[in-house]
Write a protein that holds these residues in place. Structure first.
Motif, PDB file in Angstrom:
ATOM      1  N   GLN A  58       0.854  -1.184   0.000  1.00  0.00           N
ATOM      2  CA  GLN A  58       0.000   0.000   0.000  1.00  0.00           C
ATOM      3  C   GLN A  58       0.888   1.232   0.000  1.00  0.00           C
ATOM      4  OE1 GLN A  58      -3.432   0.187  -0.112  1.00  0.00           O
ATOM      5  NE2 GLN A  58      -3.143   2.375  -0.307  1.00  0.00           N
ATOM      6  N   GLU A  59       0.639   2.115  -0.938  1.00  0.00           N
ATOM      7  CA  GLU A  59       1.396   3.364  -1.002  1.00  0.00           C
ATOM      8  C   GLU A  59       0.604   4.485  -0.355  1.00  0.00           C
ATOM      9  OE1 GLU A  59       2.991   4.373  -4.807  1.00  0.00           O
ATOM     10  OE2 GLU A  59       3.781   2.352  -5.133  1.00  0.00           O
ATOM     11  N   PHE A  60       1.340   5.398   0.255  1.00  0.00           N
ATOM     12  CA  PHE A  60       0.764   6.585   0.872  1.00  0.00           C
ATOM     13  C   PHE A  60       1.512   7.790   0.334  1.00  0.00           C
ATOM     14  CE2 PHE A  60       0.160   3.070   3.770  1.00  0.00           C
ATOM     15  CZ  PHE A  60      -1.184   3.193   4.123  1.00  0.00           C
ATOM     16  N   GLY A  61       0.904   8.940   0.364  1.00  0.00           N
ATOM     17  CA  GLY A  61       1.568  10.147  -0.113  1.00  0.00           C
ATOM     18  C   GLY A  61       2.736  10.526   0.769  1.00  0.00           C
ATOM     19  N   HIS A  62       3.570  11.420   0.264  1.00  0.00           N
ATOM     20  CA  HIS A  62       4.712  11.910   1.044  1.00  0.00           C
ATOM     21  C   HIS A  62       4.197  12.712   2.231  1.00  0.00           C
ATOM     22  CE1 HIS A  62       8.726  13.248   1.955  1.00  0.00           C
ATOM     23  NE2 HIS A  62       8.294  14.480   2.014  1.00  0.00           N
ATOM     24  N   GLU A  63       4.670  12.379   3.415  1.00  0.00           N
ATOM     25  CA  GLU A  63       4.256  13.063   4.650  1.00  0.00           C
ATOM     26  C   GLU A  63       5.472  13.641   5.350  1.00  0.00           C
ATOM     27  OE1 GLU A  63       1.166  13.388   5.627  1.00  0.00           O
ATOM     28  OE2 GLU A  63       0.048  11.785   4.644  1.00  0.00           O
ATOM     29  N   LYS A  65       7.504  14.743   8.784  1.00  0.00           N
ATOM     30  CA  LYS A  65       7.612  14.281  10.172  1.00  0.00           C
ATOM     31  C   LYS A  65       7.289  15.477  11.059  1.00  0.00           C
ATOM     32  CE  LYS A  65      11.207  11.027   8.956  1.00  0.00           C
ATOM     33  NZ  LYS A  65      12.604  10.671   9.057  1.00  0.00           N
ATOM     34  N   ASP A  66       5.984  15.766  11.187  1.00  0.00           N
ATOM     35  CA  ASP A  66       5.579  16.999  11.862  1.00  0.00           C
ATOM     36  C   ASP A  66       4.695  16.772  13.084  1.00  0.00           C
ATOM     37  OD1 ASP A  66       3.286  16.103  10.682  1.00  0.00           O
ATOM     38  OD2 ASP A  66       3.005  17.838   9.378  1.00  0.00           O
ATOM     39  N   GLY A  67       4.483  15.532  13.475  1.00  0.00           N
ATOM     40  CA  GLY A  67       3.655  15.265  14.641  1.00  0.00           C
ATOM     41  C   GLY A  67       2.166  15.328  14.353  1.00  0.00           C
ATOM     42  N   ASN A  68       1.775  15.535  13.103  1.00  0.00           N
ATOM     43  CA  ASN A  68       0.367  15.587  12.732  1.00  0.00           C
ATOM     44  C   ASN A  68      -0.235  14.183  12.846  1.00  0.00           C
ATOM     45  OD1 ASN A  68      -2.126  15.747  11.530  1.00  0.00           O
ATOM     46  ND2 ASN A  68      -1.384  16.647   9.620  1.00  0.00           N
ATOM     47  N   GLU A  69      -1.150  14.011  13.792  1.00  0.00           N
ATOM     48  CA  GLU A  69      -1.736  12.693  14.051  1.00  0.00           C
ATOM     49  C   GLU A  69      -2.635  12.208  12.918  1.00  0.00           C
ATOM     50  OE1 GLU A  69      -1.513  10.596  16.987  1.00  0.00           O
ATOM     51  OE2 GLU A  69       0.252  11.829  17.239  1.00  0.00           O
ATOM     52  N   ASP A  70      -3.230  13.117  12.139  1.00  0.00           N
ATOM     53  CA  ASP A  70      -4.164  12.707  11.085  1.00  0.00           C
ATOM     54  C   ASP A  70      -3.502  11.822  10.035  1.00  0.00           C
ATOM     55  OD1 ASP A  70      -6.273  13.992  12.270  1.00  0.00           O
ATOM     56  OD2 ASP A  70      -6.116  15.786  11.036  1.00  0.00           O
ATOM     57  N   LYS A  71      -2.215  12.019   9.798  1.00  0.00           N
ATOM     58  CA  LYS A  71      -1.531  11.223   8.770  1.00  0.00           C
ATOM     59  C   LYS A  71      -1.397   9.753   9.189  1.00  0.00           C
ATOM     60  CE  LYS A  71       3.115  12.335  10.297  1.00  0.00           C
ATOM     61  NZ  LYS A  71       4.156  13.298  10.158  1.00  0.00           N
ATOM     62  N   LEU A  72      -1.566   9.483  10.486  1.00  0.00           N
ATOM     63  CA  LEU A  72      -1.479   8.105  10.962  1.00  0.00           C
ATOM     64  C   LEU A  72      -2.731   7.297  10.617  1.00  0.00           C
ATOM     65  CD1 LEU A  72      -0.011   8.598  14.564  1.00  0.00           C
ATOM     66  CD2 LEU A  72       1.228   8.039  12.461  1.00  0.00           C
ATOM     67  N   LYS A  73      -3.878   7.959  10.525  1.00  0.00           N
ATOM     68  CA  LYS A  73      -5.153   7.253  10.372  1.00  0.00           C
ATOM     69  C   LYS A  73      -5.199   6.297   9.185  1.00  0.00           C
ATOM     70  CE  LYS A  73      -7.797  10.641  12.936  1.00  0.00           C
ATOM     71  NZ  LYS A  73      -8.713  11.766  12.855  1.00  0.00           N
ATOM     72  N   PRO A  74      -4.817   6.730   7.968  1.00  0.00           N
ATOM     73  CA  PRO A  74      -4.888   5.770   6.856  1.00  0.00           C
ATOM     74  C   PRO A  74      -3.909   4.607   7.017  1.00  0.00           C
ATOM     75  CG  PRO A  74      -4.125   7.944   6.080  1.00  0.00           C
ATOM     76  CD  PRO A  74      -4.465   8.073   7.528  1.00  0.00           C
ATOM     77  N   GLY A  91       6.883   7.023  16.683  1.00  0.00           N
ATOM     78  CA  GLY A  91       6.579   7.826  17.860  1.00  0.00           C
ATOM     79  C   GLY A  91       5.725   7.065  18.868  1.00  0.00           C
ATOM     80  N   GLY A  92       5.629   7.619  20.051  1.00  0.00           N
ATOM     81  CA  GLY A  92       4.870   6.984  21.131  1.00  0.00           C
ATOM     82  C   GLY A  92       3.392   6.840  20.826  1.00  0.00           C
ATOM     83  N   SER A  93       2.798   7.866  20.230  1.00  0.00           N
ATOM     84  CA  SER A  93       1.370   7.824  19.921  1.00  0.00           C
ATOM     85  C   SER A  93       1.069   6.717  18.921  1.00  0.00           C
ATOM     86  CB  SER A  93       0.911   9.169  19.372  1.00  0.00           C
ATOM     87  OG  SER A  93      -0.433   9.090  18.969  1.00  0.00           O
ATOM     88  N   LEU A  98      -1.023   1.335  17.469  1.00  0.00           N
ATOM     89  CA  LEU A  98      -0.803   0.025  16.845  1.00  0.00           C
ATOM     90  C   LEU A  98      -1.058  -1.099  17.841  1.00  0.00           C
ATOM     91  CD1 LEU A  98       2.371   0.765  14.714  1.00  0.00           C
ATOM     92  CD2 LEU A  98       0.174  -0.043  13.825  1.00  0.00           C
ATOM     93  N   ILE A  99      -0.522  -0.953  19.042  1.00  0.00           N
ATOM     94  CA  ILE A  99      -0.713  -1.988  20.067  1.00  0.00           C
ATOM     95  C   ILE A  99      -2.199  -2.163  20.364  1.00  0.00           C
ATOM     96  CG2 ILE A  99      -0.308  -2.534  22.511  1.00  0.00           C
ATOM     97  CD1 ILE A  99       2.545  -1.300  22.068  1.00  0.00           C
ATOM     98  N   ALA A 100      -2.946  -1.065  20.405  1.00  0.00           N
ATOM     99  CA  ALA A 100      -4.399  -1.139  20.640  1.00  0.00           C
ATOM    100  C   ALA A 100      -5.095  -1.919  19.525  1.00  0.00           C
ATOM    101  CB  ALA A 100      -4.992   0.265  20.768  1.00  0.00           C
ATOM    102  N   LEU A 101      -4.532  -1.881  18.318  1.00  0.00           N
ATOM    103  CA  LEU A 101      -5.094  -2.630  17.184  1.00  0.00           C
ATOM    104  C   LEU A 101      -4.617  -4.083  17.153  1.00  0.00           C
ATOM    105  CD1 LEU A 101      -4.658  -0.016  14.295  1.00  0.00           C
ATOM    106  CD2 LEU A 101      -6.802  -0.673  15.436  1.00  0.00           C
ATOM    107  N   GLY A 102      -3.707  -4.437  18.068  1.00  0.00           N
ATOM    108  CA  GLY A 102      -3.172  -5.795  18.086  1.00  0.00           C
ATOM    109  C   GLY A 102      -1.985  -5.984  17.154  1.00  0.00           C
ATOM    110  N   VAL A 103      -1.371  -4.876  16.726  1.00  0.00           N
ATOM    111  CA  VAL A 103      -0.214  -4.925  15.835  1.00  0.00           C
ATOM    112  C   VAL A 103       1.034  -4.618  16.660  1.00  0.00           C
ATOM    113  CG1 VAL A 103       0.863  -3.990  13.749  1.00  0.00           C
ATOM    114  CG2 VAL A 103      -1.640  -4.093  13.912  1.00  0.00           C
ATOM    115  N   ASN A 104       2.042  -5.482  16.565  1.00  0.00           N
ATOM    116  CA  ASN A 104       3.275  -5.310  17.326  1.00  0.00           C
ATOM    117  C   ASN A 104       4.273  -4.482  16.512  1.00  0.00           C
ATOM    118  OD1 ASN A 104       4.955  -5.877  19.568  1.00  0.00           O
ATOM    119  ND2 ASN A 104       6.018  -7.422  18.372  1.00  0.00           N
ATOM    120  N   PRO A 105       4.539  -3.224  16.915  1.00  0.00           N
ATOM    121  CA  PRO A 105       5.525  -2.427  16.182  1.00  0.00           C
ATOM    122  C   PRO A 105       6.948  -2.789  16.593  1.00  0.00           C
ATOM    123  CG  PRO A 105       4.549  -1.113  17.931  1.00  0.00           C
ATOM    124  CD  PRO A 105       3.898  -2.465  17.983  1.00  0.00           C
TER     125      PRO A 105
END
Length: 159
Positions: A58-63, A65-74, A91-93, A98-105
């Motif tokens: 899956q490709e995502f647009g260029h983002e 590294k600004d701490g904007n949480e919205d870019k994490l959603k997709p 980052g911590g957030s 990810l852990i809440a989704l059951g994904v181990n980062p």
């Protein structure tokens, strides 16, 4: 290599239920070279003790590294159903989400090769897995055991 399936999220991928679904934050699928939040692509593999198959990307647009949480959603939405995601940094957030989704980062440095990371997972699957992998494998085997009773019920099995 076969044509990659386009999926809305990892949970939509058809894979061996015992395989570990591993995503890699990578520009080209060869090495882990992306920060989670600004990753331009993820490559998903089904990894078992003796095989590994690239299932989807899956490709995502260029983002930035600004701490904007919205870019994490997709990214988080696409990774639903994955067991593990490897990234160059995170980052911590994003880690908590990810852990809440059951994904181990898993954070790796130095741009390791995807192939080498897969080989390491397989070596662990054939030997003594680290805690995080042992937990994933245990959960998968329990889900298989639990679902066979559901399967029997669906078939009208009355014992």
């Amino acid at each position: 290599m076969s044509e990659l399936t386009s999926v809305a999220c990892v949970a939509d991928v058809e894979a061996d239920p015992q395989a570990v679904l591993v995503a890699f934050a990578s520009m080209d699928g060869d090495m882990v070279d992306q920060h989670f939040g600004s990753a331009q692509a993820f490559y998903l593999f089904a990894v078992s003790a003796d095989s590994a198959e690239l299932l989807a990307s899956q490709e995502f647009g260029h983002e930035k590294k600004d701490g904007n949480e919205d870019k994490l959603k997709p990214k988080l939405a696409w990774l639903v159903g994955a067991d593990v995601v490897y990234c160059g940094s995170i980052g911590g957030s994003a880690t908590r989400q990810l852990i809440a989704l059951g994904v181990n980062p898993i954070k790796v440095s130095g741009g390791p090769d995807v192939e080498e990371l897969i080989e390491d997972i397989q070596k662990q699957m054939n030997g003594t897995p680290e805690f995080w992998l042992a937990k994933i494998l245990k959960d998968k085997s329990q889900n298989k055991t639990d679902s066979r009773f559901d399967d029997m019920d669906d078939e009208g099995w009355d014992g």
